[in-house]
Design a protein around this motif. Sequence first.
Motif, PDB file in Angstrom:
ATOM      1  N   SER A 349      35.377  47.198 -16.064  1.00 59.82           N
ATOM      2  CA  SER A 349      34.652  47.610 -17.274  1.00 59.82           C
ATOM      3  C   SER A 349      35.598  47.941 -18.425  1.00 59.82           C
ATOM      4  N   THR A 350      36.868  48.220 -18.114  1.00 59.67           N
ATOM      5  CA  THR A 350      37.832  48.574 -19.159  1.00 59.67           C
ATOM      6  C   THR A 350      38.894  47.497 -19.401  1.00 59.67           C
ATOM      7  N   SER A 351      39.261  46.749 -18.342  1.00 57.20           N
ATOM      8  CA  SER A 351      40.381  45.801 -18.462  1.00 57.20           C
ATOM      9  C   SER A 351      40.045  44.385 -18.040  1.00 57.20           C
ATOM     10  N   GLY A 352      38.783  44.120 -17.715  1.00 60.35           N
ATOM     11  CA  GLY A 352      38.395  42.768 -17.338  1.00 60.35           C
ATOM     12  C   GLY A 352      38.940  42.374 -15.974  1.00 60.35           C
ATOM     13  N   TRP A 353      38.819  41.073 -15.649  1.00 57.94           N
ATOM     14  CA  TRP A 353      39.236  40.603 -14.338  1.00 57.94           C
ATOM     15  C   TRP A 353      40.745  40.678 -14.144  1.00 57.94           C
ATOM     16  N   THR A 354      41.513  40.567 -15.226  1.00 54.46           N
ATOM     17  CA  THR A 354      42.973  40.693 -15.103  1.00 54.46           C
ATOM     18  C   THR A 354      43.337  42.053 -14.519  1.00 54.46           C
ATOM     19  N   GLY A 355      42.667  43.094 -14.995  1.00 54.23           N
ATOM     20  CA  GLY A 355      42.922  44.431 -14.461  1.00 54.23           C
ATOM     21  C   GLY A 355      42.550  44.542 -13.004  1.00 54.23           C
ATOM     22  N   SER A 356      41.413  43.962 -12.616  1.00 56.54           N
ATOM     23  CA  SER A 356      40.988  43.997 -11.215  1.00 56.54           C
ATOM     24  C   SER A 356      41.969  43.239 -10.323  1.00 56.54           C
ATOM     25  N   ALA A 357      42.468  42.098 -10.801  1.00 56.83           N
ATOM     26  CA  ALA A 357      43.415  41.308 -10.013  1.00 56.83           C
ATOM     27  C   ALA A 357      44.729  42.059  -9.813  1.00 56.83           C
ATOM     28  N   ILE A 358      45.201  42.722 -10.853  1.00 62.82           N
ATOM     29  CA  ILE A 358      46.423  43.517 -10.718  1.00 62.82           C
ATOM     30  C   ILE A 358      46.195  44.650  -9.709  1.00 62.82           C
ATOM     31  N   LEU A 359      45.035  45.267  -9.780  1.00 67.71           N
ATOM     32  CA  LEU A 359      44.696  46.336  -8.830  1.00 67.71           C
ATOM     33  C   LEU A 359      44.735  45.815  -7.392  1.00 67.71           C
ATOM     34  N   GLY A 360      44.107  44.664  -7.142  1.00 67.05           N
ATOM     35  CA  GLY A 360      44.095  44.090  -5.798  1.00 67.05           C
ATOM     36  C   GLY A 360      45.488  43.753  -5.303  1.00 67.05           C
ATOM     37  N   ALA A 361      46.336  43.225  -6.205  1.00 67.41           N
ATOM     38  CA  ALA A 361      47.705  42.865  -5.824  1.00 67.41           C
ATOM     39  C   ALA A 361      48.537  44.102  -5.507  1.00 67.41           C
ATOM     40  N   VAL A 362      48.313  45.176  -6.255  1.00 65.05           N
ATOM     41  CA  VAL A 362      49.043  46.435  -5.997  1.00 65.05           C
ATOM     42  C   VAL A 362      48.667  46.985  -4.626  1.00 65.05           C
ATOM     43  N   PHE A 363      47.371  46.959  -4.306  1.00 65.75           N
ATOM     44  CA  PHE A 363      46.950  47.404  -2.978  1.00 65.75           C
ATOM     45  C   PHE A 363      47.620  46.564  -1.889  1.00 65.75           C
ATOM     46  N   ALA A 364      47.663  45.250  -2.079  1.00 67.65           N
ATOM     47  CA  ALA A 364      48.261  44.357  -1.079  1.00 67.65           C
ATOM     48  C   ALA A 364      49.752  44.644  -0.903  1.00 67.65           C
ATOM     49  N   ALA A 365      50.448  44.836  -2.012  1.00 69.27           N
ATOM     50  CA  ALA A 365      51.887  45.131  -1.944  1.00 69.27           C
ATOM     51  C   ALA A 365      52.142  46.465  -1.249  1.00 69.27           C
ATOM     52  N   ALA A 366      51.270  47.443  -1.498  1.00 76.22           N
ATOM     53  CA  ALA A 366      51.418  48.740  -0.833  1.00 76.22           C
ATOM     54  C   ALA A 366      51.235  48.593   0.680  1.00 76.22           C
ATOM     55  N   GLY A 367      50.320  47.723   1.106  1.00 76.58           N
ATOM     56  CA  GLY A 367      50.143  47.461   2.532  1.00 76.58           C
ATOM     57  C   GLY A 367      51.389  46.858   3.148  1.00 76.58           C
ATOM     58  N   LEU A 368      52.048  45.973   2.414  1.00 75.03           N
ATOM     59  CA  LEU A 368      53.284  45.350   2.899  1.00 75.03           C
ATOM     60  C   LEU A 368      54.390  46.400   3.045  1.00 75.03           C
TER      61      LEU A 368
END
Length: 393
Positions: A349-368
């Motif tokens: 709602s604030t940053s569009g899909w680019t923001g959501s994609a960055i969020l998902g990638a950060v979660f994935a990197a944290a899992g690694l």
Amino acid sequence: MKTLLAAICAVAVATVYAAQPVLGQMGRDLQVPTDALGWLVSAGQLGYLVGLVLLVPLGDRFDRRRLIALHLGLVGVGMLAVALAPAAGVAFAGLALTGIFAVVVQTTVAYAAAVSEPGERGRNLGFVTSGVVIGILCSRLVAGVLADVWGWRSIYVVLATLSIALAATALRLLPTDVGPPSRRSADLVGGIGRLLTEPVFLSRGMIAFFLFASFGTLWSGMALPLSGTPWQLTESQIGLFGLAGLTGALGATRAGRWADAGKANRVTGAALVALVVSWVLIAQLPWSLALLIVGIVVLDFAVQAVHVSNQHILTAQHPDRVSTTIGGYMVFYSLGSAVGAAATTLVFSTSGWTGSAILGAVFAAAGLVAWALGIPAVRHAQRREPAAVRASR
């Protein structure tokens, strides 16, 4: 029997995720604002968290067959409440109730692990947990079609019917399975707290948290950009993307065999790398549906491979308290899913899909990172693994 267990997992988990492709339609009907739509998914996942702590450990004491039947029946009650909800508050309550008893999924997985021979545990877990993935992903396809034809409420009527039918079938067909009678329920619940002091359990739990936060970021947020400009897809069309996820997830069914061969930890690391890469492709959603589809396949392959490998490692370490261990592990899963679902709609709602994609990638990197930090603990635990388990490989 494995097919029935997989079907139970599929239907039960579908009740928690069915709202994802129809969030817009539900929100309009129930007058839920856009930035709060993620809570229609998170309500069930937070209820799931409660059930993991209070209900799943009971499988180490009571007949899991009866628990499976009872909890499925109560899932059906929750689904009917959602289907008939006159306002958002009732829907949220019904979704939370459903989530509490949808932990029948983990009781079912624990049942499968408990009755498996050590050398076949990974394969059986892979097969039964494939039902979980089928339920999560196919629920999107079916929900989209039903919503277009009969409205979003029809989804919950169908799920209620299936839950109650499976409850009766489980009670009739599954063999009795009683855990050790000496354990008291309070001790079992407290056992989850004690597991948190174990490095292997904690590392697998943190991996699960970030893994399913990343997963929830995609599947709880993707319907919003796909239904908007430039794609303007219907609920049915959005649901079709579940087929791509299903392809990826079922492609990871060999993860159980790899785990039986002693490769669970290596598979986890490789799959988490793939998860990070998948977000580069998923981020292209505003411009390319083809790259999105490839990204979905890779993401769901990675999620299923990590999930099966994690559960194999943990049940091998704690064969005498399978339900408690899986229940505790899935607390992290539930928290991660809820965080991902709530955060992605807020970020979108604030940053569009680019923001959501960055969020998902950060979660994935944290899992690694969590996986890398947990390598020494896993190696130490595997050296102490019971000789019977090692010999079965």
